[in-house]
Write an enzyme that holds these catalytic residues in place. Sequence first.
Site, PDB file in Angstrom:
ATOM      1  CB  CYS A   1      -1.034  -0.047   1.146  1.00 39.25           C
ATOM      2  SG  CYS A   1      -0.312  -0.038   2.952  1.00 39.25           S
TER       3      CYS A   1
ATOM      4  CG  ASN B   1       4.307  -1.675   5.162  1.00 39.91           C
ATOM      5  OD1 ASN B   1       5.505  -2.137   5.432  1.00 39.91           O
ATOM      6  ND2 ASN B   1       3.533  -2.573   5.031  1.00 39.91           N
TER       7      ASN B   1
ATOM      8  CB  CYS C   1      -3.551   1.786   7.158  1.00 37.20           C
ATOM      9  SG  CYS C   1      -3.257   3.229   8.057  1.00 37.20           S
ATOM     10  NE  ARG C   2      -4.646   1.385   1.879  1.00 39.14           N
ATOM     11  CZ  ARG C   2      -4.534   2.354   0.790  1.00 39.14           C
ATOM     12  NH1 ARG C   2      -5.170   2.294  -0.272  1.00 39.14           N
ATOM     13  NH2 ARG C   2      -3.338   3.090   0.510  1.00 39.14           N
ATOM     14  CB  SER C   3       0.252  -3.510   2.700  1.00 37.54           C
ATOM     15  OG  SER C   3       0.995  -2.705   3.345  1.00 37.54           O
TER      16      SER C   3
ATOM     17  CG  ASP D   1      -5.372   5.648   2.596  1.00 33.77           C
ATOM     18  OD1 ASP D   1      -5.320   5.264   3.808  1.00 33.77           O
ATOM     19  OD2 ASP D   1      -4.150   6.367   2.312  1.00 33.77           O
TER      20      ASP D   1
HETATM   21  P1  4NP Z   1      -1.580   2.872   3.995  1.00 33.84           P
HETATM   22  O1  4NP Z   1      -2.325   4.154   4.883  1.00 33.84           O
HETATM   23  O2  4NP Z   1      -1.209   3.144   2.755  1.00 33.84           O
HETATM   24  O3  4NP Z   1      -2.914   1.818   4.110  1.00 33.84           O
HETATM   25  O4  4NP Z   1      -0.813   2.584   5.094  1.00 33.84           O
HETATM   26  C1  4NP Z   1      -1.752   5.171   4.907  1.00 33.84           C
HETATM   27  C2  4NP Z   1      -0.662   5.614   5.886  1.00 33.84           C
HETATM   28  C3  4NP Z   1       0.058   6.844   5.916  1.00 33.84           C
HETATM   29  C4  4NP Z   1      -0.378   7.920   5.071  1.00 33.84           C
HETATM   30  C5  4NP Z   1      -1.174   7.629   3.919  1.00 33.84           C
HETATM   31  C6  4NP Z   1      -1.896   6.432   3.917  1.00 33.84           C
HETATM   32  N1  4NP Z   1       0.365   9.025   5.167  1.00 33.84           N
HETATM   33  O5  4NP Z   1      -0.083  10.022   4.344  1.00 33.84           O
HETATM   34  O6  4NP Z   1       1.144   9.367   5.906  1.00 33.84           O
END
Ligand code: 4NP
Length: 145
Positions: free
Chosen positions: A8, A11, A13-15, A118
């Site tokens: 994602c 790295n 939240c989702r992955s 997201d």
């Molecule tokens: P992820 O979510 O891609 O599912 O891990 C996010 C985590 C952090 C950010 C964006 C999306 N960020 O902008 O810091």
Amino acid sequence: MKFVLLVCLGNICRSPLAHGIFQHLVNQNGLDWHIDSAGTGDWHIGKLPDPRSVSEAKRNGIDITYQRARQFQVDDFNNFDHIFVMDEDNYLNVSDLARNQTDLDKVQLIIPGQEVPDPYFGGDEGFQQVFSMLHDRISVLLNQL
Ligand code: 4NP
């Protein structure tokens, strides 16, 4: 032996949820597969998954606190058979790094034709939705790979 990478943006939240669910189901089925996850971005390198992902996983009986965020690297094309991304942005960022068609063929949206949203800037229900989508899909993938 199969090598599966979940990707994602951050790295955190989702992955990590996809990674934890995959590992859990692999263990339950006695499969000898290597599962890992990575982010296309570098902001969260070395960090634990987001606390909301940790608690949603825990609520479903899955521990993901052994995970630490890392960034996707070109070498991952050598080390993994399947690279599953969460959304179209992840797809573009990863496929931009592909060196050839073999690399490119490894990259696919984890849910065909659909993005895993997201949940970072939303509430807990976003994490519940992501968990549910990923669990349904990974249960199917386990029998397809
Ligand atoms: P992820 O979510 O891609 O599912 O891990 C996010 C985590 C952090 C950010 C964006 C999306 N960020 O902008 O810091």
